[in-house]
Design a protein around this motif. Structure first.
Motif: not given
Length: 299
Positions: A38, A40, A60, A68, A97, A106
């Motif tokens: 992702r 992150l 993000t 998360l 997400d 997420l």
């Protein structure tokens, strides 16, 4: 970064882990993969965190604060995902997400250290109840959520086993099981429920003042969901000379404010308190069991 699971999570999952389960051992690598896929940036692991999942504060790729969350299959994370998607941020944390994430969610960043429980008791109950009301919506067509009848059926079997040969808890278990049978005989309209709602599951947010987190969703009557809120701060209730009277007033006040039948709320509160108390005895938490079972005698 080393994704070390908090001890609270290790202890709680250890109580319920099936033989051969390796999720906790695999968790650091699962977390690293989820972060990398992702893109992150990790800030920190939330401590003490929850009892069924690892919560990591992240950002993000565009710098947006997020959370998360990684949970084992037995915590039903995909059911949580489906419920959050259905609520669409109405009364609950927003899902950021889409699509199955194999136990990884997420989520919108709330204020993890500020829950409704931090408020004075009367206001905390008011804010929590208002949040819960927003979650009670019609379930999606063709849903696969567990039902109250199904979940409490499994719990009832465990309660019977836990009370076998235990004269101390047998009368309470019998009363709780009898209440369940009566309640399921003529259930009112079904709604999508949070499933594990309490004051600590309502966090401060920016989009709305208070939002619910951590559902274990179930479909059934509203009184089942509200029942867990009745016993919030049970340790304070037990310590109070007027705890029994306060509990009865709380049942009445919550039932009236959320338009739930008072006797049905009392019945589900009894069942859920006894179920939690018997389970606490089974996994070696005698102090919690004592509090919950004494509370149940007041109902």
């Amino acid at each position: 970064m080393v994704f070390e699971p908090p001890q609270r999570l290790v202890r709680a999952l250890g109580e319920t882990a099936p033989d051969g389960d390796t999720w906790l051992a695999d968790l650091p690598e699962l977390a690293r993969q989820a972060v990398a896929v992702r893109e992150l940036t990790v800030e920190r692991v939330q401590v003490p965190g929850g009892r069924s999942s690892l919560v990591v504060l992240v950002r993000t790729a565009d710098g947006t604060p997020a959370v998360l969350k990684l949970a084992p299959p037995r915590a039903r994370p995909e059911s949580e995902r489906a419920a959050l998607a259905h609520w669409g941020g109405r009364g609950a944390v927003q899902l950021l997400d889409s699509g199955p994430g194999e136990g990884v969610l997420l989520l919108e960043r709330l204020h993890p250290d500020v829950s409704v429980r931090s408020l004075p008791e009367a206001r905390a109950l008011l804010e929590a109840a208002g949040t819960l009301r927003r979650l009670w919506v019609e379930p999606p067509a063709g849903h696969s959520f567990e039902t109250v009848a199904g979940r409490t059926g499994r719990q009832a079997e465990a309660m019977r086993a836990g009370a076998a040969g235990d004269a101390e808890v047998a009368p309470l278990v019998a009363a709780a099981l009898g209440a369940r049978e009566d309640l399921l005989a003529a259930p009112p309209e079904e709604r999508l429920l949070h499933g594990t709602f309490r004051q600590s599951k309502v966090l401060a947010g920016d989009r709305m003042p208070w939002l619910a987190v951590g559902p274990d969703p179930v479909v059934g009557e509203a009184a089942f969901d509200l029942a867990r809120l009745v016993r919030d701060r049970v340790e304070d209730l037990i310590a109070s000379p007027s705890g029994a009277a306060v509990t009865r007033r709380r049942v009445k006040r919550l039932a009236e404010s959320l338009e739930v039948d008072q006797e049905r709320l009392r019945g589900w509160t009894l069942f859920r308190a006894v179920e939690s108390g018997v389970r606490a005895r089974r996994v070696g938490r005698p102090k919690d069991a004592e509090l919950l079972l004494e509370f149940a005698t007041w109902l």
